[in-house]
Design a protein around this motif. Structure first.
Motif, PDB file in Angstrom:
ATOM      1  N   ASP A   1      -5.179   1.949   4.973  1.00 35.88           N
ATOM      2  CA  ASP A   1      -5.220   3.410   5.115  1.00 35.88           C
ATOM      3  C   ASP A   1      -3.863   4.064   4.856  1.00 35.88           C
ATOM      4  O   ASP A   1      -3.797   5.278   4.655  1.00 35.88           O
ATOM      5  CB  ASP A   1      -5.765   3.805   6.490  1.00 35.88           C
ATOM      6  CG  ASP A   1      -6.238   5.260   6.512  1.00 35.88           C
ATOM      7  OD1 ASP A   1      -7.074   5.623   5.652  1.00 35.88           O
ATOM      8  OD2 ASP A   1      -5.749   6.043   7.348  1.00 35.88           O
TER       9      ASP A   1
ATOM     10  N   ARG B   1     -14.408   3.776   6.253  1.00 35.03           N
ATOM     11  CA  ARG B   1     -14.386   2.963   5.029  1.00 35.03           C
ATOM     12  C   ARG B   1     -15.008   1.587   5.261  1.00 35.03           C
ATOM     13  O   ARG B   1     -15.814   1.110   4.475  1.00 35.03           O
ATOM     14  CB  ARG B   1     -12.939   2.805   4.525  1.00 35.03           C
ATOM     15  CG  ARG B   1     -12.828   1.987   3.224  1.00 35.03           C
ATOM     16  CD  ARG B   1     -11.385   1.632   2.897  1.00 35.03           C
ATOM     17  NE  ARG B   1     -10.742   0.923   3.991  1.00 35.03           N
ATOM     18  CZ  ARG B   1     -10.922  -0.379   4.263  1.00 35.03           C
ATOM     19  NH1 ARG B   1     -11.704  -1.104   3.505  1.00 35.03           N
ATOM     20  NH2 ARG B   1     -10.314  -0.934   5.295  1.00 35.03           N
TER      21      ARG B   1
ATOM     22  N   ARG C   1      -5.724   3.258  -3.737  1.00 33.32           N
ATOM     23  CA  ARG C   1      -6.891   4.103  -3.450  1.00 33.32           C
ATOM     24  C   ARG C   1      -8.041   3.813  -4.408  1.00 33.32           C
ATOM     25  O   ARG C   1      -9.196   3.724  -4.000  1.00 33.32           O
ATOM     26  CB  ARG C   1      -6.495   5.576  -3.519  1.00 33.32           C
ATOM     27  CG  ARG C   1      -6.192   6.132  -2.152  1.00 33.32           C
ATOM     28  CD  ARG C   1      -4.990   7.018  -2.139  1.00 33.32           C
ATOM     29  NE  ARG C   1      -5.251   8.312  -2.721  1.00 33.32           N
ATOM     30  CZ  ARG C   1      -4.428   9.359  -2.552  1.00 33.32           C
ATOM     31  NH1 ARG C   1      -3.355   9.231  -1.790  1.00 33.32           N
ATOM     32  NH2 ARG C   1      -4.684  10.492  -3.110  1.00 33.32           N
TER      33      ARG C   1
ATOM     34  N   HIS D   1       0.809  -1.220   0.000  1.00 30.64           N
ATOM     35  CA  HIS D   1       0.000   0.000   0.000  1.00 30.64           C
ATOM     36  C   HIS D   1       0.842   1.271   0.000  1.00 30.64           C
ATOM     37  O   HIS D   1       0.414   2.304  -0.517  1.00 30.64           O
ATOM     38  CB  HIS D   1      -0.969  -0.007   1.188  1.00 30.64           C
ATOM     39  CG  HIS D   1      -2.107  -0.964   0.982  1.00 30.64           C
ATOM     40  ND1 HIS D   1      -2.002  -2.306   1.282  1.00 30.64           N
ATOM     41  CD2 HIS D   1      -3.350  -0.795   0.472  1.00 30.64           C
ATOM     42  CE1 HIS D   1      -3.142  -2.902   0.970  1.00 30.64           C
ATOM     43  NE2 HIS D   1      -3.980  -2.016   0.478  1.00 30.64           N
TER      44      HIS D   1
ATOM     45  N   TYR E   1     -11.805  11.666   1.615  1.00 28.90           N
ATOM     46  CA  TYR E   1     -11.351  11.149   0.322  1.00 28.90           C
ATOM     47  C   TYR E   1     -11.557  12.117  -0.842  1.00 28.90           C
ATOM     48  O   TYR E   1     -11.210  11.797  -1.974  1.00 28.90           O
ATOM     49  CB  TYR E   1     -12.047   9.813   0.014  1.00 28.90           C
ATOM     50  CG  TYR E   1     -11.837   8.762   1.095  1.00 28.90           C
ATOM     51  CD1 TYR E   1     -10.650   8.703   1.819  1.00 28.90           C
ATOM     52  CD2 TYR E   1     -12.822   7.833   1.389  1.00 28.90           C
ATOM     53  CE1 TYR E   1     -10.461   7.762   2.813  1.00 28.90           C
ATOM     54  CE2 TYR E   1     -12.639   6.880   2.379  1.00 28.90           C
ATOM     55  CZ  TYR E   1     -11.459   6.849   3.089  1.00 28.90           C
ATOM     56  OH  TYR E   1     -11.273   5.904   4.075  1.00 28.90           O
TER      57      TYR E   1
ATOM     58  N   TYR F   1     -11.489   2.563  -2.796  1.00 28.87           N
ATOM     59  CA  TYR F   1     -12.513   3.589  -2.603  1.00 28.87           C
ATOM     60  C   TYR F   1     -13.518   3.685  -3.750  1.00 28.87           C
ATOM     61  O   TYR F   1     -14.424   4.511  -3.692  1.00 28.87           O
ATOM     62  CB  TYR F   1     -11.844   4.955  -2.369  1.00 28.87           C
ATOM     63  CG  TYR F   1     -10.872   4.959  -1.203  1.00 28.87           C
ATOM     64  CD1 TYR F   1     -11.094   4.169  -0.083  1.00 28.87           C
ATOM     65  CD2 TYR F   1      -9.738   5.750  -1.215  1.00 28.87           C
ATOM     66  CE1 TYR F   1     -10.201   4.161   0.977  1.00 28.87           C
ATOM     67  CE2 TYR F   1      -8.840   5.754  -0.150  1.00 28.87           C
ATOM     68  CZ  TYR F   1      -9.078   4.952   0.940  1.00 28.87           C
ATOM     69  OH  TYR F   1      -8.195   4.943   1.992  1.00 28.87           O
TER      70      TYR F   1
ATOM     71  N   SER G   1      -2.427   3.912   2.167  1.00 30.82           N
ATOM     72  CA  SER G   1      -2.563   4.464   0.815  1.00 30.82           C
ATOM     73  C   SER G   1      -3.215   5.846   0.830  1.00 30.82           C
ATOM     74  O   SER G   1      -3.020   6.636  -0.089  1.00 30.82           O
ATOM     75  CB  SER G   1      -3.348   3.508  -0.090  1.00 30.82           C
ATOM     76  OG  SER G   1      -4.692   3.420   0.328  1.00 30.82           O
ATOM     77  N   ARG G   2      -3.985   6.156   1.863  1.00 25.43           N
ATOM     78  CA  ARG G   2      -4.606   7.489   1.967  1.00 25.43           C
ATOM     79  C   ARG G   2      -3.603   8.522   2.457  1.00 25.43           C
ATOM     80  O   ARG G   2      -3.493   9.613   1.909  1.00 25.43           O
ATOM     81  CB  ARG G   2      -5.822   7.444   2.916  1.00 25.43           C
ATOM     82  CG  ARG G   2      -6.541   8.793   3.051  1.00 25.43           C
ATOM     83  CD  ARG G   2      -7.558   8.781   4.183  1.00 25.43           C
ATOM     84  NE  ARG G   2      -6.978   8.397   5.451  1.00 25.43           N
ATOM     85  CZ  ARG G   2      -6.239   9.202   6.225  1.00 25.43           C
ATOM     86  NH1 ARG G   2      -6.034  10.449   5.874  1.00 25.43           N
ATOM     87  NH2 ARG G   2      -5.715   8.768   7.344  1.00 25.43           N
TER      88      ARG G   2
END
Lengths: 218, 218
Positions: free
Chosen positions: A175, B178, A116, A108, B120, A120, A177-178
Motif C-alpha cells: 500500500d 485489495r 500500482r 514500493h 484507486y 491493481y 505504492s498507493r
C-alpha cells in the motif's frame, strides 16, 4: 517513473533493433496502464507512445493482455527475488524480518507507479497468466509467513495469528505504492526505516534489529 | 457487492421515479468502474446496466466524471463519519484507537469492491472534485494522527514518528479492500480483531483494549 527499479535492468542490445523496440513498447505500456488503467488503454495508444505502428506492436507482443502479463511477470519476479534474497541474507527470523521489510518497502516507495499497475490490474490477466502471477505472489507470502512462524517457534515473536500477521506485513509494503506520492515528504529510506520498526512491533519481537543499522530505532 | 454499507442507506422515495433511477445509475456506475476501471467504462455501459438510455443518464448526472464524484463523495463521507463516530465514542486514546481501527477495517472488509473504486480511481476526478475528496481524506487522517499524538503525550503510546504511524494504520485498513477476496478465509470480524491488536502494537500501547471486547486478544 523509475522503470529499471521495478523491472530490473532492461537488457537492451544496441545491435538488436527488436529488443530495443520491445523495451520501448513495455515502457510505453506500463505508463499507459498507470495513467488510464488496462481497460482504458488501447494497443494503438501504446504503439503511438512507443513511436511505432500498431502492426509493428503485434510483431513483439500478441495482445494488450500479453503486454500486461509480460510486465506483471517481470515485476513480480523482481519483487519475489528481492524478498527471497533479503530472507536468505540473514539466518535469524528477527533479522530476516527487518531485511525483508526494508527491501519490500523500498521497492514500493521507489517505483509506486509501476507497483500500482502490478497490484491493481491483475483482474485483467487471462486465467492462465493470472495463475502464474498468483503462484509468485503466494511464494512471496510463504517466505513472509515462514519468517513469522519460525520467529514464533523460537520464542522471538508472539502473535495470535501468524498467517494474518504475515499478510498485514506485506499489505503495509504494497500500500506504500498507493499513498507515497499523496501524503508526507518522507524519502523511501525514511518509510523503510519506520516500517521496519512497525514490523517488529507487529510480530511482537523480543529485541529490535532496526536500531542496529538505522538512527531511527524506537 | 454490498453497496449500502459503503454508501450508507440509499434513500429511495417510492413516489419519486427520479431518485430510484439515480440510485440504479449509481449502483451500475460503481459496478462498472470496479470491473473495467473509470477509463474503461463508457456512459453507454452504465446506462445499459441501469436499464436506461444514454440520454436519460444525462438527466441525472452531467458526466461520467460527475458520477465518480458522487460515488466518491458519498463513500468518503461515510468513511469519515465512521471514523469520526468511533473516535467520539471513547475518551481515552487507547480506546479510541481500538474503536477507529475496528470500524475502519470492518468497512473495508465488508465492501472491498466499493472501497477499491473509491481509493484507486481518484486520479480520474476533476481538480475541483479531487480537492474536495482530498479534504475529507485529510480530515480522516487528522483524526487518526490526533489519537496517536494524544496517546503519545499521555505516555500511553510510544512511536518515533506519530504521523507516519497514523498513515500506516489507515493504510493497513484501506489495503484490506485489495487483498480480502484474494487471501485467507477470515470473516471481516476476524480481520478487524486481529488488526486491532496490530494497531495497538504499532503505537506501542502500554495496555490492550482489544482483549476486553474480543476473545482474540494477545
Amino acid at each position: 517513473m523509475c522503470l529499471p527499479l521495478l523491472m530490473g535492468p532492461v537488457t537492451v542490445n544496441p545491435s538488436s533493433e527488436r529488443s530495443g523496440a520491445r523495451a520501448r513498447l513495455e515502457a510505453a505500456a506500463l505508463e499507459a496502464f498507470a495513467r488510464s488503467g488496462f481497460h482504458g488503454t488501447t494497443t494503438r495508444d501504446i504503439a503511438a507512445a512507443a513511436g511505432m505502428s500498431p502492426a509493428a506492436l503485434y510483431v513483439h507482443h500478441q495482445s494488450k493482455e500479453f503486454m500486461l502479463y509480460v510486465l506483471s511477470k517481470a515485476g513480480h519476479e523482481r519483487a519475489l527475488e528481492l524478498v527471497s534474497d533479503a530472507a536468505a541474507s540473514q539466518s535469524e527470523p528477527g533479522d530476516q524480518l527487518v531485511a525483508v521489510m526494508r527491501a519490500f518497502v523500498l521497492h514500493h516507495a521507489r517505483d509506486p507507479i509501476g507497483a500500482r499497475v502490478l497490484n491493481y490490474e491483475l483482474h485483467a490477466l487471462s486465467p492462465e497468466h493470472l495463475a502464474e502471477i498468483v503462484r509468485m505472489r503466494q511464494e512471496t507470502e510463504r517466505i513472509a509467513r515462514d519468517i513469522v512462524e519460525r520467529g514464533l517457534q523460537a520464542g522471538e515473536f508472539t502473535t495470535a495469528d501468524p498467517r494474518m500477521t504475515a499478510v498485514a506485513l506485506l499489505s503495509l509494503g504494497i500500500d506504500v505504492s498507493r499513498w507515497y506520492h499523496e501524503v508526507g515528504d518522507w524519502t523511501p529510506e525514511d518509510v523503510a526505516e519506520h516500517y521496519c520498526e512497525l514490523a517488529e512491533r507487529m510480530v511482537g519481537a523480543r529485541r529490535s534489529g532496526c536500531g542496529r543499522t538505522s538512527s531511527m530505532g524506537s
